[in-house]
Design an enzyme around this catalytic site. Sequence first.
Site, PDB file in Angstrom:
ATOM      1  N   THR A   1       1.595  -6.579   1.946  1.00 31.95           N
ATOM      2  CA  THR A   1       2.494  -6.405   0.804  1.00 31.95           C
ATOM      3  C   THR A   1       3.422  -7.605   0.648  1.00 31.95           C
ATOM      4  O   THR A   1       3.770  -8.267   1.638  1.00 31.95           O
ATOM      5  CB  THR A   1       3.341  -5.126   0.999  1.00 31.95           C
ATOM      6  OG1 THR A   1       4.383  -5.103   0.024  1.00 31.95           O
ATOM      7  CG2 THR A   1       3.991  -5.066   2.384  1.00 31.95           C
ATOM      8  N   ASP A   2       3.888  -7.838  -0.578  1.00 30.46           N
ATOM      9  CA  ASP A   2       4.866  -8.909  -0.805  1.00 30.46           C
ATOM     10  C   ASP A   2       6.208  -8.582  -0.156  1.00 30.46           C
ATOM     11  O   ASP A   2       7.041  -9.473   0.046  1.00 30.46           O
ATOM     12  CB  ASP A   2       5.038  -9.187  -2.310  1.00 30.46           C
ATOM     13  CG  ASP A   2       5.493  -7.981  -3.119  1.00 30.46           C
ATOM     14  OD1 ASP A   2       5.691  -6.890  -2.549  1.00 30.46           O
ATOM     15  OD2 ASP A   2       5.659  -8.130  -4.349  1.00 30.46           O
ATOM     16  N   GLU A   3       6.421  -7.288   0.205  1.00 30.41           N
ATOM     17  CA  GLU A   3       7.719  -6.919   0.790  1.00 30.41           C
ATOM     18  C   GLU A   3       7.958  -7.579   2.134  1.00 30.41           C
ATOM     19  O   GLU A   3       9.103  -7.635   2.594  1.00 30.41           O
ATOM     20  CB  GLU A   3       7.830  -5.390   0.944  1.00 30.41           C
ATOM     21  CG  GLU A   3       7.832  -4.686  -0.384  1.00 30.41           C
ATOM     22  CD  GLU A   3       8.394  -3.270  -0.351  1.00 30.41           C
ATOM     23  OE1 GLU A   3       9.075  -2.912   0.628  1.00 30.41           O
ATOM     24  OE2 GLU A   3       8.135  -2.538  -1.317  1.00 30.41           O
TER      25      GLU A   3
ATOM     26  N   TYR B   1       9.691   0.120   6.467  1.00 25.54           N
ATOM     27  CA  TYR B   1       8.316  -0.016   5.950  1.00 25.54           C
ATOM     28  C   TYR B   1       7.855  -1.466   6.014  1.00 25.54           C
ATOM     29  O   TYR B   1       6.805  -1.782   6.587  1.00 25.54           O
ATOM     30  CB  TYR B   1       8.239   0.504   4.504  1.00 25.54           C
ATOM     31  CG  TYR B   1       7.004   0.007   3.762  1.00 25.54           C
ATOM     32  CD1 TYR B   1       5.736   0.508   4.080  1.00 25.54           C
ATOM     33  CD2 TYR B   1       7.100  -0.970   2.768  1.00 25.54           C
ATOM     34  CE1 TYR B   1       4.596   0.043   3.424  1.00 25.54           C
ATOM     35  CE2 TYR B   1       5.974  -1.436   2.103  1.00 25.54           C
ATOM     36  CZ  TYR B   1       4.729  -0.927   2.432  1.00 25.54           C
ATOM     37  OH  TYR B   1       3.605  -1.397   1.789  1.00 25.54           O
TER      38      TYR B   1
ATOM     39  N   LYS C   1       4.889  -3.459   8.199  1.00 22.42           N
ATOM     40  CA  LYS C   1       3.769  -4.199   7.592  1.00 22.42           C
ATOM     41  C   LYS C   1       3.765  -5.650   8.104  1.00 22.42           C
ATOM     42  O   LYS C   1       2.710  -6.218   8.356  1.00 22.42           O
ATOM     43  CB  LYS C   1       3.875  -4.177   6.063  1.00 22.42           C
ATOM     44  CG  LYS C   1       3.690  -2.804   5.433  1.00 22.42           C
ATOM     45  CD  LYS C   1       2.289  -2.221   5.618  1.00 22.42           C
ATOM     46  CE  LYS C   1       1.227  -2.903   4.807  1.00 22.42           C
ATOM     47  NZ  LYS C   1      -0.091  -2.214   4.905  1.00 22.42           N
TER      48      LYS C   1
HETATM   49  P1  NAD Z   1      -0.836   5.620  -0.281  1.00 19.18           P
HETATM   50  O1  NAD Z   1       0.347   6.132   0.440  1.00 19.18           O
HETATM   51  O2  NAD Z   1      -1.123   6.080  -1.646  1.00 19.18           O
HETATM   52  O3  NAD Z   1      -2.153   5.916   0.575  1.00 19.18           O
HETATM   53  C1  NAD Z   1      -2.197   5.732   1.963  1.00 19.18           C
HETATM   54  C2  NAD Z   1      -3.458   6.401   2.469  1.00 19.18           C
HETATM   55  O4  NAD Z   1      -3.537   6.170   3.890  1.00 19.18           O
HETATM   56  C3  NAD Z   1      -3.489   7.921   2.263  1.00 19.18           C
HETATM   57  O5  NAD Z   1      -4.746   8.317   1.809  1.00 19.18           O
HETATM   58  C4  NAD Z   1      -3.205   8.475   3.651  1.00 19.18           C
HETATM   59  O6  NAD Z   1      -3.790   9.745   3.875  1.00 19.18           O
HETATM   60  C5  NAD Z   1      -3.829   7.407   4.536  1.00 19.18           C
HETATM   61  N1  NAD Z   1      -3.245   7.374   5.880  1.00 19.18           N
HETATM   62  C6  NAD Z   1      -1.915   7.403   6.187  1.00 19.18           C
HETATM   63  N2  NAD Z   1      -1.782   7.381   7.534  1.00 19.18           N
HETATM   64  C7  NAD Z   1      -3.034   7.331   8.063  1.00 19.18           C
HETATM   65  C8  NAD Z   1      -3.552   7.278   9.384  1.00 19.18           C
HETATM   66  N3  NAD Z   1      -2.741   7.285  10.458  1.00 19.18           N
HETATM   67  N4  NAD Z   1      -4.886   7.232   9.562  1.00 19.18           N
HETATM   68  C9  NAD Z   1      -5.726   7.233   8.486  1.00 19.18           C
HETATM   69  N5  NAD Z   1      -5.294   7.305   7.223  1.00 19.18           N
HETATM   70  C10 NAD Z   1      -3.973   7.333   7.013  1.00 19.18           C
HETATM   71  O7  NAD Z   1      -0.718   4.029  -0.222  1.00 19.18           O
HETATM   72  P2  NAD Z   1      -1.135   2.951  -1.317  1.00 19.18           P
HETATM   73  O8  NAD Z   1      -0.033   2.788  -2.261  1.00 19.18           O
HETATM   74  O9  NAD Z   1      -2.506   3.240  -1.780  1.00 19.18           O
HETATM   75  O10 NAD Z   1      -1.155   1.650  -0.394  1.00 19.18           O
HETATM   76  C11 NAD Z   1      -2.347   1.246   0.279  1.00 19.18           C
HETATM   77  C12 NAD Z   1      -2.052   0.012   1.086  1.00 19.18           C
HETATM   78  O11 NAD Z   1      -1.596  -1.025   0.228  1.00 19.18           O
HETATM   79  C13 NAD Z   1      -0.957   0.203   2.129  1.00 19.18           C
HETATM   80  O12 NAD Z   1      -1.327  -0.510   3.265  1.00 19.18           O
HETATM   81  C14 NAD Z   1       0.282  -0.403   1.492  1.00 19.18           C
HETATM   82  O13 NAD Z   1       1.145  -0.911   2.468  1.00 19.18           O
HETATM   83  C15 NAD Z   1      -0.338  -1.513   0.668  1.00 19.18           C
HETATM   84  N6  NAD Z   1       0.402  -1.895  -0.533  1.00 19.18           N
HETATM   85  C16 NAD Z   1       0.693  -0.977  -1.508  1.00 19.18           C
HETATM   86  C17 NAD Z   1       1.309  -1.386  -2.675  1.00 19.18           C
HETATM   87  C18 NAD Z   1       1.650  -0.422  -3.791  1.00 19.18           C
HETATM   88  O14 NAD Z   1       2.262  -0.843  -4.778  1.00 19.18           O
HETATM   89  N7  NAD Z   1       1.276   0.832  -3.724  1.00 19.18           N
HETATM   90  C19 NAD Z   1       1.662  -2.728  -2.844  1.00 19.18           C
HETATM   91  C20 NAD Z   1       1.407  -3.622  -1.799  1.00 19.18           C
HETATM   92  C21 NAD Z   1       0.740  -3.203  -0.672  1.00 19.18           C
HETATM   93  O1  DAU Z   2       6.004  -4.565  -3.518  1.00 22.43           O
HETATM   94  C1  DAU Z   2       4.952  -3.810  -2.977  1.00 22.43           C
HETATM   95  C2  DAU Z   2       5.439  -2.451  -2.551  1.00 22.43           C
HETATM   96  O2  DAU Z   2       5.657  -1.701  -3.742  1.00 22.43           O
HETATM   97  C3  DAU Z   2       4.464  -1.736  -1.628  1.00 22.43           C
HETATM   98  O3  DAU Z   2       4.312  -2.455  -0.449  1.00 22.43           O
HETATM   99  C4  DAU Z   2       4.941  -0.310  -1.341  1.00 22.43           C
HETATM  100  O4  DAU Z   2       3.966   0.387  -0.596  1.00 22.43           O
HETATM  101  C5  DAU Z   2       5.151   0.411  -2.659  1.00 22.43           C
HETATM  102  O5  DAU Z   2       5.669   1.697  -2.422  1.00 22.43           O
HETATM  103  C6  DAU Z   2       6.105  -0.380  -3.553  1.00 22.43           C
HETATM  104  O6  DAU Z   2       7.454  -0.383  -3.004  1.00 22.43           O
HETATM  105  P1  DAU Z   2       8.749  -0.264  -3.941  1.00 22.43           P
HETATM  106  O7  DAU Z   2       9.842   0.213  -3.104  1.00 22.43           O
HETATM  107  O8  DAU Z   2       8.939  -1.492  -4.727  1.00 22.43           O
HETATM  108  O9  DAU Z   2       8.205   0.887  -4.964  1.00 22.43           O
HETATM  109  P2  DAU Z   2       8.933   2.203  -5.534  1.00 22.43           P
HETATM  110  O10 DAU Z   2       8.010   2.732  -6.583  1.00 22.43           O
HETATM  111  O11 DAU Z   2       9.377   3.110  -4.463  1.00 22.43           O
HETATM  112  O12 DAU Z   2      10.210   1.599  -6.257  1.00 22.43           O
HETATM  113  C7  DAU Z   2      10.103   0.624  -7.274  1.00 22.43           C
HETATM  114  C8  DAU Z   2      11.510   0.263  -7.707  1.00 22.43           C
HETATM  115  O13 DAU Z   2      12.087   1.384  -8.389  1.00 22.43           O
HETATM  116  C9  DAU Z   2      12.452  -0.041  -6.568  1.00 22.43           C
HETATM  117  O14 DAU Z   2      13.361  -1.047  -6.981  1.00 22.43           O
HETATM  118  C10 DAU Z   2      13.212   1.266  -6.346  1.00 22.43           C
HETATM  119  C11 DAU Z   2      13.276   1.850  -7.733  1.00 22.43           C
HETATM  120  N1  DAU Z   2      13.268   3.323  -7.817  1.00 22.43           N
HETATM  121  C12 DAU Z   2      12.281   3.989  -7.192  1.00 22.43           C
HETATM  122  C13 DAU Z   2      12.219   5.367  -7.270  1.00 22.43           C
HETATM  123  C14 DAU Z   2      11.146   6.133  -6.555  1.00 22.43           C
HETATM  124  C15 DAU Z   2      14.225   3.964  -8.589  1.00 22.43           C
HETATM  125  O15 DAU Z   2      15.114   3.343  -9.195  1.00 22.43           O
HETATM  126  N2  DAU Z   2      14.164   5.337  -8.678  1.00 22.43           N
HETATM  127  C16 DAU Z   2      13.198   6.065  -8.032  1.00 22.43           C
HETATM  128  O16 DAU Z   2      13.211   7.310  -8.139  1.00 22.43           O
END
Ligand code: NAD
Ligand code: DAU
Length: 359
Positions: A135-137, A163, A167
Amino acid sequence: MTKTYMVTGGAGFIGSNFVLYMLGKHEDIQIVNVDKLTYAGNLENLKSIEGDSRHVFRQVDICDRRSVGDLFREFDFDCVVNFAAESHVDRSIENPAVFADTNVLGTVALLNAARDAWDDGSGGFGDHVYLQVSTDEVYGSLSLDEPDTFFHETTPLNPHSPYSASKAAADMFVLAYADTYGLPVNITRCSNNYGPYQFPEKLIPLMVKNALAHQSLPVYGDGKNVRDWLYVEDHCKAIDMVLEGAKRGQVYNIGGHNERDNNYIVRKIIEETCAAVGDDAITEALITYVEDRKGHDRRYGIAPDKIKEDLGWYPETTFEVGIVKTIRWYLDNQEWVDHVTSGDYQTYYQRMYGSRAQA
Ligand code: NAD
Ligand code: DAU
């Protein structure tokens, strides 16, 4: 020859989109989907491929080293794509330990199993590849005052939340396995994804869900935090291209210069949802500014130059097109929303927002 992929977390948001994308794109592949099915994992996401023999599901925790080893003995994996993770920042602030377990120790369990299974006896690993979805985080936060600065692959890691710390730790293990054992790896670091099947705890699906129910739309702090939005299908395509064409050992940032602040996102959702359902009660009056997230990163912005130059990837979906498609999907799939939020979601929601003071 049939290529066999281990896709972990393939029942989650991005993982399930990736499984669907890959089966749609490539005829001759086998995907072994390894997922623990936490609250975020849902087999409903994969309903459209029920009966497709190219997809095999195994409910396994990636931290369970014995079961992970068994999978490598059962299948001859060409590659591992590790999506499995605890992914929600707010939950990591509440309960960091499970993030360390899955995101760090789970990654190490996969790396060990891949190294042991793929080692050809003379320190070589053939054409195998382990891809870590990061992730970019991990880079920390950018300033709103310097809109021309971006995260590059060389930007030092500086995570702030439990988190992103987990990562970043996982990324360091992946790179250590490359340096120490010569394991062929790639790491992709993408920005905020949006699209179908995202669990409604993340900003976009949560706001759509609440707007439809005329519930308040909780915006953290002043709403000026910026995220760089990436349509999930563009992300899936990028991962496929990294698996196919990248030099091993490389890190790739994936993003599309789609930076928007949270105020803009929430207003856009109100406008589009109101128009789509013709409901005049969906207005900005629903917005509630609430207490800020602890350690809230101010701005993320990806420089995607390397993946563009090396592999020719670029995001095809603009935010304006993607957000309309995404809202439409949630409107058309309210049964899915009801289904995934039927468990302990209410308890979670109360805990997260019940105690959050209005700002
Ligand atoms: P998500 O939370 O929607 O899905 C995570 C999945 O992993 C789920 O299906 C869950 O059941 C499974 N899981 C959790 N713990 C597990 C374990 N111990 N063993 C096996 N499976 C397990 O997450 P997402 O948003 O689809 O993110 C997927 C990946 O991408 C993650 O690694 C996250 O860090 C990364 N990522 C997400 C975003 C985003 O915007 N959602 C952005 C950047 C990176
Ligand atoms: O940047 C990549 C990341 O993006 C991934 O690595 C993470 O897995 C993914 O969850 C996401 O993280 P963020 O924290 O950026 O996403 P989230 O949707 O939780 O929040 C997006 C922005 O919105 C953040 O600035 C917090 C804000 N927010 C979020 C929620 C849930 C609100 O203001 N209100 C809310 O209720």
